[in-house]
Design an enzyme around this catalytic site. Structure first.
Site, short mmCIF file in Angstrom:
data_model
loop_
_atom_site.label_atom_id
_atom_site.label_comp_id
_atom_site.label_asym_id
_atom_site.label_seq_id
_atom_site.Cartn_x
_atom_site.Cartn_y
_atom_site.Cartn_z
N GLU A 142 61.01 42.00 56.49
CA GLU A 142 61.96 41.45 57.47
C GLU A 142 63.32 41.13 56.84
O GLU A 142 63.72 39.96 56.73
CB GLU A 142 61.38 40.18 58.13
N GLU A 322 53.44 43.73 62.44
CA GLU A 322 52.79 42.42 62.57
C GLU A 322 52.70 42.13 64.06
O GLU A 322 53.71 41.92 64.72
CB GLU A 322 53.62 41.33 61.88
N GLU A 370 52.21 28.20 56.27
CA GLU A 370 51.71 28.77 57.52
C GLU A 370 50.30 28.31 57.87
O GLU A 370 49.53 29.03 58.51
CB GLU A 370 51.84 30.29 57.47
N HIS A 373 49.19 28.61 61.45
CA HIS A 373 49.21 29.95 62.07
C HIS A 373 47.79 30.46 62.21
O HIS A 373 46.96 30.22 61.35
CB HIS A 373 50.01 30.89 61.16
#
Ligand code: GAL
Length: 665
Positions: A142, A322, A370, A373
Site C-alpha cells: 500500500e 486483501e 491489529e 481485527h
C-alpha cells in the site's frame, strides 16, 4: 479464479503452521501471501539473513497444495536500519520525522533507503526467485498508506530540484510556467526551490501541483527498482502491488504501468460514512438515504467505483489482494459482519473483474496494533464469521470460474486524471467542489441505469468505447488524442460528454488566456462566456426538451455560446446550458452545469440509445446492482430484503445480501 489468504507464520508457533495449512486446504483456498512485513525477521542484523523460518513456512504451505505470493518487506524497515541510518526517515509536511514503531516511515528518495531496499529485495529474489512454489510477488505494501505519499525531507528537496530541471530545462521556463512574477517568487537557480511544506502560507498552486506529481513519480521510480530486480531474478513470476482503491495521493495509472496486473485492498466497512460525506452532495441526509443498505455491507457504490477504477488502471482484470472477511479495527464503528456478507463481497469483486480474491487475514492476531481485527479464524483458532461462506463458495467454484473466464467489457469510459484531481483539490474555488464527488454523480447515474463503465485515464486505449464521459478535463488536454473524432479513427467512439471547468488551465496549472474551454473548443463548438459557483438554494431554471432533464441548474453553472454546436438545453435567459456538436461521425455534448443525480440519470438515459448502449436490466430497484462478464449477468443485493429486477421482460428475485447469476446467452 483464485482464492487465497494473507498469512503471517512469524506471528504463530511453528507447531501451528501445518494445521493452518491443512485448514486452508479444507476451506478451498488456492494461495497464501507471505512476508510483506517481515524484514526484521528475515534480516535480524545487518547482512545476516535468516531464511530458515520462511523456507519452512513455504515448505509446509506448498506441501498442503498452496501457491505462494511473496511480499517484498520494504514497508517495514528494521530498527537497526532506522537507528544506524536515520536519513531514511520520512519527514511530514509539518517538519516532523516519522519514527520506528509502525510502518511506512521511509523516504522513497533516500539514497540509503534505496540501497537497502535493493539489497533486501535482491537477497529475497536470489533465494526464492526461481522457486517454482512462488507464483508471484507483491512489491512493498500500500504505497502512500497512512498519509505517507509525500515526504518533505532534504533528499526530496534535492531530487525535486533535479526533477524540475529535467521538466523545464531552464529556470526561466519554470518561472514562466509557474507564474513566479506574482509576489516576487522568481527563482534564479534550481537550488533555491524548496518544497511546499507547512512553512508556506498559500503555496503557489503550480509549485504544489508539480510537487504532487514529483512525489508520485518518486514512488514510481522507487517501485521500478524492485521491479527490475524481480524481472531479472524471478522470471516468469507475476509482479503486482496492492493499491488502495480511490486513494488520491499517487497517480495509480503511472504506478500500475510496469506491473503485470494490479490488486487492491477492499475494506467495505472502512469508514463508509466518511466516504459518503465526500461522495454524495454536500448536506445529504444519510439517515434518509434510499436505499437502506444492510448495516454490514459498507457502501457498495464506493466499493464498485474502486473496483472499476482498479480495473481501469490497466484496462484488465485485477485481484483483490486483501479482502475484508470480518470486522476491521480502524474504522469509526467497525460493525460486526454477518455470515453471507463475505460471500457477497467475493461475488462483488468477481463481478467487477477480479480474477483473484485474497482474504485478510488468516487468523485474528493477539499482537500489537491489529489485535481487534478479525480473520478467517478467530483469536482462539476457531472458525470466524466467513468460514461458512468459504465452504459455500467452494460449492460455487465452477460457477465462479465460468463467470470470471471473460473480462468485463464496458462500452462507456469515465475519464479520470490525477493531475486534474490534484489541481481541483488545490483550488476547488468552492470548498466542497471535489473531483471525486463530481465523477461520482455520473458514476452513480450509470450504476442506477445498469450501464457498466470503465474508469480510465485519458491516455488509455479509448477505441473500445462508444461513449466517453469527462466530467472535467481541467488542465491542458493537448495530450489527449481525440483526433479520432475528426477521422473516426477511434474505432467505436461516437460520443463525448464534457462537463464544467474543462480546458481551464495550462499543464503547469495557470489559467489559459484562450477563451474557454480552451483547446477543447474545436470539439465542443462552444465558448464559455461566463462561469460561476452558485450559493446553496440558488438555481437557474432550465428549458429542456430532454425527458426528465428538468431544472434548476445549481451549484456551478457555465453559459455556453454555441458556434458550430446546437443547444439542447437552455437557461431561462436563453443562453445555452447543454449543446451538441457534430465532429466527424461523433457527437460532442458540452454540459454547462454540475448536474444533480436525477439530472445525470435523465441525461445519460437520453444519450444511451443514441450511442448503442443498452442497460443490463429493464429495471433495477435501488440496492440491487448489475454487472456483466461474458454471457453472465450478475445481480447483487446489498439490502436485507428481497428485491426484484426486470431482465429481458422477466422478473428476477434476489434475496437480501445474496447474488443471482443469470446466463444471458
Ligand atoms: C491494510 C494493510 C494491512 C492491514 C489491513 C487491516 O490496509 O495493507 O496490512 O493493516 O489494512 O485492515
Amino acid at each position: 479464479m483464485k482464492l487465497g489468504v494473507c498469512y503471517y507464520p512469524e506471528h504463530w508457533p511453528r507447531q501451528q503452521w501445518a494445521e493452518d495449512a491443512r485448514l486452508m486446504g479444507e476451506a478451498g483456498l488456492d494461495l497464501v501471501r507471505l512476508a510483506e512485513f517481515a524484514w526484521a525477521k528475515l534480516e535480524p542484523q545487518p547482512g545476516r539473513y535468516d531464511w530458515a523460518w520462511l523456507d519452512e513456512a513455504i515448505e509446509v504451505l506448498a506441501g498442503a497444495g498452496l501457491e505462494v505470493v511473496l511480499g517484498t518487506p520494504t514497508a517495514t524497515p528494521p530498527v537497526w536500519l532506522t537507528r544506524q541510518q536515520p536519513d531514511i526517515l520520512r519527514r511530514d509536511k509539518n517538519g516532523c520525522f516519522r519514527d520506528h514503531g509502525t510502518r511506512r516511515h521511509y523516504c522513497p528518495n533516500s539514497p540509503t533507503y534505496r540501497d537497502h531496499s535493493r539489497r533486501i529485495v535482491t537477497a529475497m529474489a536470489e533465494r526464492y526467485g526461481q522457486d517454482e512454489r512462488i507464483v508471484g510477488w507483491q512489491i512493498d505494501n500500500e504505497f502512500g498508506g497512512g498519509s505517507t505519499a509525500r515526504c518533505y525531507c532534504d533528499h526530496c528537496t534535492a531530487v525535486f530540484q533535479t526533477w524540475l530541471s529535467e521538466r523545464y530545462g531552464r529556470v526561466e521556463q519554470l518561472n514562466e510556467a509557474w507564474g513566479t512574477i506574482f509576489w516576487s517568487q522568481t527563482y534564479a537557480d534550481w537550488s533555491e526551490i524548496g518544497l511546499p511544506h507547512d512553512g508556506l502560507d498559500k503555496p503557489n498552486p503550480s509549485h504544489e501541483l508539480d510537487y504532487f506529481r514529483f512525489a508520485s513519480d518518486s514512488f514510481v521510480s522507487y517501485q521500478q527498482e524492485q521491479i527490475d530486480i524481480l524481472r531479472r531474478l524471478a522470471p516468469g513470476r507475476f509482479i503486482t502491488h496492492n493499491f488502495m482503491g480511490l486513494f488520491r495521493d499517487l497517480d495509480q495509472f503511472d504506478m500500475a504501468a510496469a506491473l503485470d496486473f494490479v490488486t487492491w485492498d477492499a475494506y467495505p466497512t472502512g469508514n463508509p460514512d466518511r466516504w459518503r460525506q465526500l461522495l454524495y452532495p454536500p448536506g445529504s441526509d444519510f439517515s434518509q438515504n434510499d436505499p437502506v443498505y444492510a448495516y454490514d455491507v459498507g457502501e457498495p457504490l464506493l466499493i464498485n467505483m474502486a473496483h472499476d477504477l482498479t480495473r481501469g488502471l490497466k484496462q484488465a482484470p485485477f485481484w483483490v489482494m486483501e479482502q475484508q472477511c470480518g470486522h476491521i479495527n480502524w474504522g469509526d464503528i467497525n460493525p460486526g459482519i454477518r455470515p453471507g456478507t463475505p460471500r457477497l463481497w467475493t461475488w462483488q469483486a468477481a463481478a467487477a473483474g477480479a480474477d483473484g480474491v485474497v482474504y485478510f487475514r488468516w487468523r485474528a492476531t493477539v499482537l500489537a496494533q491489529e489485535q481487534y481485527h478479525s480473520g478467517l479464524r478467530q483469536h482462539d483458532g476457531s472458525p470466524g464469521v466467513a468460514w461458512g461462506d468459504l465452504l459455500r463458495l467452494q460449492a460455487e467454484r465452477d460457477l465462479l470460474a465460468e463467470v470470471t473466464a471473460v473480462p468485463p467489457t464496458p462500452r462507456v469510459a469515465l475519464l479520470f486524471d490525477y493531475d486534474d484531481l490534484w489541481a481541483i483539490q488545490l483550488q476547488p474555488h468552492r470548498h466542497d467542489f471535489d473531483y471525486l464527488r463530481h465523477h461520482f454523480v455520473f458514476y452513480q447515474a450509470l450504476s442506477r441505469l445498469g450501464i457498466p463503465v470503465d474508469i480510465v485515464s485519458p491516455q488509455a486505449d479509448l477505441s473500445r468505447y462508444t461513449l466517453l464521459i469527462a466530467p472535467t478535463l481541467h488542465l491542458d488536454s493537448s495530450h489527449l488524442d481525440l483526433s479520432g473524432f475528426e477521422q473516426s479513427a477511434i474505432a467505436n467512439l461516437t460520443g463525448l460528454l464534457l462537463g464544467v471547468r474543462s480546458g481551464f488551465k495550462t499543464a503547469s496549472n495557470k489559467v489559459t488566456m484562450d477563451p474557454l474551454p480552451g483547446a477543447l473548443r474545436p470539439l465542443t463548438g462552444t465558448t464559455v462566456t461566463n462561469w460561476q459557483s452558485l450559493p446553496p438554494g440558488i438555481g437557474w431554471p432550465l428549458d429542456s426538451e430532454i425527458p426528465d432533464l428538468i431544472g434548476p441548474a445549481t451549484y456551478w453553472t457555465e453559459t455556453l455560446q454555441p458556434e458550430t454546436a446546437v443547444p439542447l438545453v437552455r437557461y431561462a435567459d436563453g443562453t445555452a446550458a447543454l449543446t451538441e456538436n457534430v465532429v466527424g461521425n461523433s457527437r460532442v455534448y458540452h454540459l454547462g452545469w454540475y448536474p444533480t443525480l436525477d439530472q445525470a440519470i435523465a441525461l445519460l438515459r437520453y444519450l444511451a440509445p443514441r450511442h448503442g448502449l443498452t442497460p443490463l436490466a429493464d429495471r433495477l430497484p435501488p440496492g440491487l446492482f448489475a454487472s456483466q462478464r461474458g454471457d453472465y449477468l450478475i445481480l447483487l443485493n446489498y439490502t436485507d430484503q428481497s428485491l426484484t429486477a426486470v431482465v429481458n421482460g422477466s422478473d428476477v428475485v434476489v434475496n437480501g445480501r445474496d447474488v443471482k447469476i443469470v446466463r444471458s446467452a
